[in-house]
Design a protein around this motif. Structure first.
Motif, PDB file in Angstrom:
ATOM      1  N   MET A  46      93.518  46.799  90.858  1.00 50.53           N
ATOM      2  CA  MET A  46      93.600  47.334  89.517  1.00 50.53           C
ATOM      3  C   MET A  46      94.950  47.029  88.870  1.00 50.53           C
ATOM      4  N   ARG A  47      94.883  46.661  87.603  1.00 50.15           N
ATOM      5  CA  ARG A  47      96.082  46.509  86.763  1.00 50.15           C
ATOM      6  C   ARG A  47      95.895  47.403  85.549  1.00 50.15           C
ATOM      7  N   HIS A  48      96.971  48.086  85.173  1.00 50.10           N
ATOM      8  CA  HIS A  48      96.872  49.072  84.086  1.00 50.10           C
ATOM      9  C   HIS A  48      98.249  49.160  83.416  1.00 50.10           C
ATOM     10  N   THR A  51      95.877  36.250  84.411  1.00 53.70           N
ATOM     11  CA  THR A  51      95.174  35.039  84.832  1.00 53.70           C
ATOM     12  C   THR A  51      95.312  34.911  86.342  1.00 53.70           C
ATOM     13  N   ARG A  52      96.552  34.662  86.791  1.00 51.12           N
ATOM     14  CA  ARG A  52      96.815  34.440  88.205  1.00 51.12           C
ATOM     15  C   ARG A  52      96.390  35.575  89.113  1.00 51.12           C
ATOM     16  N   THR A  53      96.878  36.771  88.797  1.00 52.32           N
ATOM     17  CA  THR A  53      96.683  37.879  89.734  1.00 52.32           C
ATOM     18  C   THR A  53      95.194  38.171  89.888  1.00 52.32           C
ATOM     19  N   ARG A  54      94.493  38.244  88.750  1.00 56.31           N
ATOM     20  CA  ARG A  54      93.066  38.570  88.783  1.00 56.31           C
ATOM     21  C   ARG A  54      92.274  37.480  89.514  1.00 56.31           C
ATOM     22  N   ILE A  67     110.325  37.594  78.842  1.00 54.54           N
ATOM     23  CA  ILE A  67     110.545  38.844  78.107  1.00 54.54           C
ATOM     24  C   ILE A  67     109.180  39.529  77.987  1.00 54.54           C
ATOM     25  N   GLN A  68     109.087  40.758  78.479  1.00 47.99           N
ATOM     26  CA  GLN A  68     107.784  41.462  78.567  1.00 47.99           C
ATOM     27  C   GLN A  68     107.442  42.063  77.207  1.00 47.99           C
ATOM     28  N   GLU A  69     107.048  41.193  76.271  1.00 46.56           N
ATOM     29  CA  GLU A  69     106.917  41.641  74.872  1.00 46.56           C
ATOM     30  C   GLU A  69     105.930  42.784  74.698  1.00 46.56           C
ATOM     31  N   GLU A 121     105.618  48.572  89.202  1.00 39.85           N
ATOM     32  CA  GLU A 121     105.606  47.720  90.397  1.00 39.85           C
ATOM     33  C   GLU A 121     104.491  46.680  90.356  1.00 39.85           C
ATOM     34  N   HIS A 122     104.658  45.659  91.151  1.00 41.33           N
ATOM     35  CA  HIS A 122     103.659  44.604  91.316  1.00 41.33           C
ATOM     36  C   HIS A 122     103.816  44.114  92.756  1.00 41.33           C
ATOM     37  N   PRO A 123     103.379  44.958  93.716  1.00 44.71           N
ATOM     38  CA  PRO A 123     103.711  44.664  95.118  1.00 44.71           C
ATOM     39  C   PRO A 123     103.177  43.348  95.652  1.00 44.71           C
ATOM     40  N   SER A 124     101.950  42.951  95.267  1.00 47.92           N
ATOM     41  CA  SER A 124     101.420  41.703  95.844  1.00 47.92           C
ATOM     42  C   SER A 124     102.203  40.499  95.321  1.00 47.92           C
ATOM     43  N   GLN A 125     102.719  40.593  94.091  1.00 41.89           N
ATOM     44  CA  GLN A 125     103.543  39.501  93.552  1.00 41.89           C
ATOM     45  C   GLN A 125     104.854  39.402  94.340  1.00 41.89           C
ATOM     46  N   ALA A 126     105.469  40.556  94.623  1.00 42.28           N
ATOM     47  CA  ALA A 126     106.737  40.521  95.377  1.00 42.28           C
ATOM     48  C   ALA A 126     106.502  39.943  96.767  1.00 42.28           C
ATOM     49  N   HIS A 170     109.468  31.624  89.273  1.00 47.74           N
ATOM     50  CA  HIS A 170     109.059  32.400  88.091  1.00 47.74           C
ATOM     51  C   HIS A 170     107.700  32.992  88.458  1.00 47.74           C
ATOM     52  N   PRO A 171     107.448  34.271  88.176  1.00 44.77           N
ATOM     53  CA  PRO A 171     106.135  34.822  88.568  1.00 44.77           C
ATOM     54  C   PRO A 171     105.006  34.221  87.746  1.00 44.77           C
ATOM     55  N   LEU A 172     105.338  33.638  86.610  1.00 38.43           N
ATOM     56  CA  LEU A 172     104.398  33.097  85.632  1.00 38.43           C
ATOM     57  C   LEU A 172     103.600  34.248  84.996  1.00 38.43           C
ATOM     58  N   PRO A 173     103.121  34.160  83.781  1.00 35.54           N
ATOM     59  CA  PRO A 173     103.220  32.992  82.934  1.00 35.54           C
ATOM     60  C   PRO A 173     104.640  32.802  82.380  1.00 35.54           C
ATOM     61  N   ARG A 174     105.091  31.498  82.365  1.00 36.24           N
ATOM     62  CA  ARG A 174     106.333  31.230  81.634  1.00 36.24           C
ATOM     63  C   ARG A 174     105.942  31.148  80.162  1.00 36.24           C
ATOM     64  N   GLY A 218     110.413  44.065  83.709  1.00 35.28           N
ATOM     65  CA  GLY A 218     109.748  43.118  84.632  1.00 35.28           C
ATOM     66  C   GLY A 218     109.400  43.799  85.954  1.00 35.28           C
ATOM     67  N   ARG A 219     108.114  44.096  86.146  1.00 35.78           N
ATOM     68  CA  ARG A 219     107.713  44.813  87.373  1.00 35.78           C
ATOM     69  C   ARG A 219     107.826  43.929  88.605  1.00 35.78           C
ATOM     70  N   THR A 220     107.728  42.600  88.416  1.00 35.99           N
ATOM     71  CA  THR A 220     107.799  41.728  89.600  1.00 35.99           C
ATOM     72  C   THR A 220     109.203  41.783  90.219  1.00 35.99           C
ATOM     73  N   VAL A 221     110.221  41.824  89.362  1.00 39.84           N
ATOM     74  CA  VAL A 221     111.582  41.859  89.914  1.00 39.84           C
ATOM     75  C   VAL A 221     111.924  43.244  90.470  1.00 39.84           C
TER      76      VAL A 221
HETATM   77  C1  NCD Z   1     103.627  39.058  85.907  1.00 41.48           C
HETATM   78  C2  NCD Z   1     103.127  40.447  85.573  1.00 41.48           C
HETATM   79  O1  NCD Z   1     101.985  40.620  85.136  1.00 41.48           O
HETATM   80  O2  NCD Z   1     103.905  41.358  85.812  1.00 41.48           O
HETATM   81  N1  NCD Z   1     102.597  38.112  85.972  1.00 41.48           N
HETATM   82  C3  NCD Z   1     101.948  37.928  87.167  1.00 41.48           C
HETATM   83  O3  NCD Z   1     101.220  38.788  87.616  1.00 41.48           O
HETATM   84  N2  NCD Z   1     102.198  36.801  87.841  1.00 41.48           N
HETATM   85  C4  NCD Z   1     104.777  38.604  85.093  1.00 41.48           C
HETATM   86  C5  NCD Z   1     104.643  38.533  83.581  1.00 41.48           C
HETATM   87  O4  NCD Z   1     103.588  38.831  83.027  1.00 41.48           O
HETATM   88  O5  NCD Z   1     105.622  38.150  82.960  1.00 41.48           O
END
Ligand code: NCD
Length: 338
Positions: free
Chosen positions: A106-108, A56-59, A235-237, A134-139, A272-276, A171-174
């Motif tokens: 791109m997200r994959h 949602t957010r990133t896109r 938790i990245q289910e 990785e998720h560089p723009s989030q970091a 929190h990077p969200l979504p919580r 968790g790629r953001t961390v």
């Molecule tokens: C994160 C992700 O996709 O890695 N969400 C985001 O882009 N803000 C975190 C997550 O999905 O838990």
């Protein structure tokens, strides 16, 4: 690094001066993000937004950032609406889509897939998350937020005390945030997770090599008692073999107002990077924190637009023209703040 024409795939590309530059440009985007002014600097440019995992957010924030610079956005969401389901390779998809676009996000779900795609692309590619990697723009937006939150208390990033809580394995953001913190000095990082979901050893090693203090624990109360930032994660289910396996860990580390009041120093910032995950079994950040002024999660999301505008402006080399191509807006949204 030279930003013009570059892919943004990993935090490993940046040095501290690059981060400074990104943040400086992000600050300069505020009048446009606040809709005080409008710029058409990217008029005629097209962003190919390709998200093969839920987002949602990133896109949307990559899309809004591009629109706010005057460009247009074309999207593909999910494999089912892409010719990849017909057996098309990433190489062919990249060759074709990069013919239609001036930059691609791109997200994959596979680690390394965005880099593979970028290799074949004729235009810059920005990594919106590749599997658990990785998720560089989030970091970048996380650190931009940390910098702003600390600045309001007269502090800098160097010397930061931060707890990262939850699924630190997937968790790629961390992962990206830890790598980014390695560019700074004297950071105290507490890693709070179930042992099975611990931060990868290579990243812990990298942080220790950077001279940081790293504490590994599964004790939430103690770990949040002396930090500037408590950064919680979901938790990245989607990375687990089964939902039942993810259920074993969901809800293990919950932060709510009572726990915050009992254990945290006053003004500890909650991120929190969200979504919580707000379902009863998870609830890693309770809704009763919503009125807590130190809950920075929505400020984080807002900051994402500024940081992504900065990345586009740098990669497409228009930073110096943003203001030249601008004018007053015809309307004013008096509620918008940053
Ligand atoms: C994160 C992700 O996709 O890695 N969400 C985001 O882009 N803000 C975190 C997550 O999905 O838990």
């Amino acid at each position: 690094m030279i930003f013009t024409g570059s892919h943004i795939l990993s935090i490993a590309q940046f040095d501290r001066a690059d981060i400074q530059r990104i943040f400086e440009v992000a600050d300069a985007m505020a009048p446009y993000a606040l809709r005080r002014r409008v710029t058409r600097v990217l008029e005629g440019a097209i962003l190919g937004n390709m998200f093969f995992e839920p987002s949602t957010r990133t896109r949307i924030s990559f899309g809004c950032a591009f629109n706010l610079l005057g460009g247009e956005v074309r999207e593909t969401t999910g494999f089912e609406s892409s010719a990849i389901t017909k057996g098309e390779s990433l190489y062919d998809t990249a060759r074709v889509l990069s013919g239609f676009s001036d930059v691609i996000c791109m997200r994959h779900p596979q680690e390394g897939s965005v880099a593979e795609f970028a290799d074949a692309s004729r235009v810059p590619v920005l990594n919106g998350g590749d599997g658990a990697n990785e998720h560089p723009s989030q970091a970048l937006l996380d650190l931009y937020t940390i910098r702003k939150e600390l600045a309001s208390k007269g502090r800098e990033i160097d010397g930061l005390r931060i707890a990262l809580i939850g699924d630190l394995k997937y968790g790629r953001t961390v992962h990206s945030l830890c790598k980014l913190l390695c560019l700074f000095n004297n950071i105290h990082i507490t890693l709070v997770s179930p042992v099975e979901l611990a931060m990868p050893g290579s990243i812990i090693e990298q942080m220790r090599e950077a001279g940081h203090t790293v504490v590994v624990t599964d004790d939430l109360a103690q770990s949040i008692s002396s930090v500037d930032i408590a950064y919680s994660t979901r938790i990245q289910e989607e990375r687990f073999a089964t939902k039942e396996e993810a259920d074993l860990y969901r809800g293990r580390f919950r932060l709510n107002q009572a726990i915050y009041t009992e254990y945290c120093e006053p003004n500890t910032v909650i991120m929190h990077p969200l979504p919580r995950d707000s379902r009863a079994g998870a609830n890693e950040l309770d809704n009763d924190l919503n009125q807590n002024p130190n809950l920075a999660i929505f400020r984080q999301a807002d900051n994402g637009v500024l940081v992504r505008m900065a990345l586009f402006a740098l990669v497409l080399d228009v930073v110096d023209q943003v203001d030249q191509c601008s004018r007053e807006v015809n309307w004013y949204n008096s509620l918008r703040t940053l």
